[in-house]
Design a protein around this motif. Structure first.
Motif, mmCIF file in Angstrom:
data_model
loop_
_atom_site.group_PDB
_atom_site.id
_atom_site.type_symbol
_atom_site.label_atom_id
_atom_site.label_comp_id
_atom_site.label_asym_id
_atom_site.label_seq_id
_atom_site.Cartn_x
_atom_site.Cartn_y
_atom_site.Cartn_z
ATOM 1 N N ALA A 90 0.829 -1.208 0.000
ATOM 2 C CA ALA A 90 0.000 0.000 0.000
ATOM 3 C C ALA A 90 0.861 1.255 0.000
ATOM 4 N N PRO A 91 0.319 2.359 -0.510
ATOM 5 C CA PRO A 91 1.049 3.627 -0.469
ATOM 6 C C PRO A 91 1.059 4.208 0.944
ATOM 7 N N VAL A 92 2.125 4.906 1.292
ATOM 8 C CA VAL A 92 2.159 5.653 2.540
ATOM 9 C C VAL A 92 1.106 6.759 2.485
ATOM 10 N N GLY A 93 0.341 6.893 3.553
ATOM 11 C CA GLY A 93 -0.673 7.945 3.624
ATOM 12 C C GLY A 93 -1.910 7.689 2.793
ATOM 13 N N ALA A 94 -2.075 6.447 2.324
ATOM 14 C CA ALA A 94 -3.232 6.140 1.477
ATOM 15 C C ALA A 94 -4.530 6.222 2.269
ATOM 16 N N GLU A 95 -5.584 6.603 1.568
ATOM 17 C CA GLU A 95 -6.925 6.619 2.161
ATOM 18 C C GLU A 95 -7.947 6.488 1.036
ATOM 19 N N GLY A 96 -8.788 5.466 1.117
ATOM 20 C CA GLY A 96 -9.836 5.284 0.121
ATOM 21 C C GLY A 96 -9.345 4.903 -1.253
ATOM 22 N N CYS A 97 -8.183 4.243 -1.339
ATOM 23 C CA CYS A 97 -7.638 3.843 -2.638
ATOM 24 C C CYS A 97 -8.356 2.597 -3.167
ATOM 25 N N PRO A 98 -8.469 2.453 -4.484
ATOM 26 C CA PRO A 98 -8.996 1.201 -5.031
ATOM 27 C C PRO A 98 -8.036 0.061 -4.715
ATOM 28 N N VAL A 99 -8.570 -1.144 -4.720
ATOM 29 C CA VAL A 99 -7.820 -2.325 -4.295
ATOM 30 C C VAL A 99 -7.784 -3.335 -5.427
ATOM 31 N N LEU A 100 -6.588 -3.867 -5.714
ATOM 32 C CA LEU A 100 -6.414 -4.946 -6.678
ATOM 33 C C LEU A 100 -6.077 -6.217 -5.905
ATOM 34 N N VAL A 101 -6.950 -7.219 -5.971
ATOM 35 C CA VAL A 101 -6.717 -8.506 -5.318
ATOM 36 C C VAL A 101 -6.253 -9.487 -6.386
ATOM 37 N N TRP A 102 -5.046 -10.046 -6.215
ATOM 38 C CA TRP A 102 -4.405 -10.855 -7.248
ATOM 39 C C TRP A 102 -4.429 -12.336 -6.888
ATOM 40 N N ALA A 393 -6.056 2.460 -14.825
ATOM 41 C CA ALA A 393 -7.285 3.200 -15.119
ATOM 42 C C ALA A 393 -8.514 2.336 -14.865
ATOM 43 N N PHE A 394 -8.444 1.071 -15.272
ATOM 44 C CA PHE A 394 -9.568 0.164 -15.058
ATOM 45 C C PHE A 394 -9.804 -0.053 -13.566
ATOM 46 N N VAL A 395 -8.746 -0.270 -12.810
ATOM 47 C CA VAL A 395 -8.886 -0.482 -11.364
ATOM 48 C C VAL A 395 -9.453 0.754 -10.692
ATOM 49 N N HIS A 396 -9.098 1.923 -11.192
ATOM 50 C CA HIS A 396 -9.631 3.176 -10.632
ATOM 51 C C HIS A 396 -11.088 3.419 -11.023
ATOM 52 N N GLY A 397 -11.636 2.562 -11.885
ATOM 53 C CA GLY A 397 -13.052 2.682 -12.213
ATOM 54 C C GLY A 397 -13.353 3.344 -13.528
ATOM 55 N N ARG A 398 -12.316 3.648 -14.299
ATOM 56 C CA ARG A 398 -12.547 4.302 -15.579
ATOM 57 C C ARG A 398 -12.819 3.257 -16.660
ATOM 58 N N GLU A 399 -13.690 3.601 -17.608
ATOM 59 C CA GLU A 399 -14.007 2.688 -18.704
ATOM 60 C C GLU A 399 -12.859 2.673 -19.693
#
Length: 442
Positions: A90-102, A393-399
């Protein structure tokens, strides 16, 4: 400089490592160890840690022995009983980031979540939290045995997704923006769970890389298990296989499997997969956007891959690429959309756009151990930047920027790395069946 990093989660206090802007919490058990009475049983959620949990090193792997003597992906085997664990980057200071489960690949028989190719450091740069999941493999994870819940490996993944939902916020992730992704067997697992009523609501987006319909027929699987039991000198039952050490069992499966592509995998007819995956995809997960694709040559690299492709008889076409339009066709009523890609960059080492070599591009880890051995000395960094950006971009919710697929002839696809073409270009017909000239004449 590497320092310790501590989070206080619903699962308990977890102590990981921080290096620059990257936080790593490795090998966190999400379930009780599947040993003793818990072997060949449904996974049980891990109790809350009563002491700070040391998550500074990779956890134990279900893989005791690799699928073959040499593998494209570096796949370390880590000894230990707590194989049902996951790692968070995870990024330092992250909050509300999208999550990729591999979900890692390995034919449902092998593979390691501790591979350096799955490190999420480049996703950290782009505001994404990554989670890499370990699950039971081979006989322990996918053997249809009397008195044993089917699809234990898939049940493990579902419990891991529950852990993510309950705990990921303290790492800076948004539990309502989870993308489930995987490659090879992992990509097939993504499609299986997308088709499953049991998985509903556990993830919001999906990515299947070189996946397919990898369900194993119960009759064929049970025949293999009988031969396996005979080879080991035990009955092909829960008690019989439970009497065999996991490493010995995996070695015998590898030996008996020979050149077989799939001998164990998800089976249908239970509460996890009541229907075959193509049928399930027509009725479940239609509200989940899906990105899927395959490499151009998968297991058919080497000499003259283009002529092999034209023959239309390759493993690549029958097991991997043909699944892509079938998935799009099954999901044609999806309101969320299905997008196809095709990875075409030919490695000078493997002799084609072969199985697994797209992972370092999508993860943007061309400097990871083992990458140069598989991709040659100068893999194109610009291609990695483009592919990684599309996935982020896809993980962030963009088409995706290219058109949706419906499973029909001439479907659009994003094409990566074809010789003599742009590094990334929108095209059509990439997954249309290739018909040999003599067949066309008929």
């Amino acid at each position: 400089m590497i320092t310790t990093d501590t989070v206080r989660a619903p699962a308990g206090t977890i102590v990981g490592r921080r290096e620059g802007d990257v936080r790593r919490f490795l090998g966190i058990p999400y379930a009780e160890a599947p040993v003793g009475a818990r072997r060949f049983a449904a996974p049980v959620a891990r109790g809350r840690f009563t002491e700070p949990y040391d998550a500074s090193r990779p956890g134990a792997t279900a893989q005791a022995v690799p699928l073959s003597a040499t593998t494209t992906i570096p796949e370390p085997s880590v000894p230990g009983d707590d194989v049902l664990n996951l790692s968070v980057v995870a990024p330092v200071g992250a909050e509300g980031c999208p999550v990729l489960v591999w979900i890692h690949g390995g034919g449902f028989l092998a593979g390691s979540p501790a591979s350096p190719w799955y490190d999420g450091r480049s996703f950290v740069r782009d505001g994404v939290v990554t989670v890499t999941v370990g699950y039971r493999l081979g006989v322990d994870g996918f053997a249809p045995l009397d008195g044993v819940p089917a699809n234990l490996g898939l049940r493990d993944m579902l419990l891991a997704l529950d852990w993510v939902r309950e705990n990921i916020a303290v790492f800076g992730g948004d539990p309502d923006r989870v993308t489930l992704a995987g490659q090879s067997a992992g990509g097939a697992a993504v499609l299986a769970l997308l088709s499953s009523p049991a998985a509903r609501g556990r993830f919001q987006r999906a990515v299947s890389m070189s996946g397919g319909f990898f369900e194993a027929g119960r009759d064929a699987t049970r025949g293999f298990l009988v031969r396996l039991g005979d080879r080991l000198g035990v009955p092909s039952t829960r008690a019989g296989f439970a009497s065999v050490d996991v490493k010995q069992l995996q070695l015998c499966v590898r030996d008996l499997r020979g050149d077989g592509v799939l001998v164990l995998g998800p089976v249908t007819g239970d509460d996890i997969l009541p229907l075959a995956v193509p049928e399930g995809l027509a009725g479940h997960g239609l509200d989940v956007p899906l990105l899927l694709g395959a490499t151009g040559d998968e297991f058919d690299g080497g000499t003259a891959p283009e002529s092999a492709r034209a023959a239309g008889t390759r493993v690549t076409d029958t097991l991997f690429r043909a699944a892509c339009p079938r998935v799009a066709r099954a999901r044609r009523k999806s309101t969320a959309g299905t997008w196809l890609y095709s990875f075409e960059w030919p490695s000078p080492t493997t002799g084609g756009a072969t199985h697994c070599i797209d992972i370092p591009f999508f993860y943007d880890v061309l400097d990871a151990p083992g990458v140069r051995a598989a991709l040659g000395p100068c893999p194109p960094t610009e291609l990695a930047a483009l592919m990684h950006a599309d996935l982020v971009a896809f993980v962030h919710g963009r088409e995706p920027s290219w058109a949706r697929a419906s499973g029909g002839p001439g479907d659009p696809a994003r094409e990566y790395g074809r010789s003599g073409a742009e590094l990334a270009a929108d095209t059509t017909g990439g997954y249309d069946p290739v018909v040999p000239a003599e067949a066309e004449a008929c």
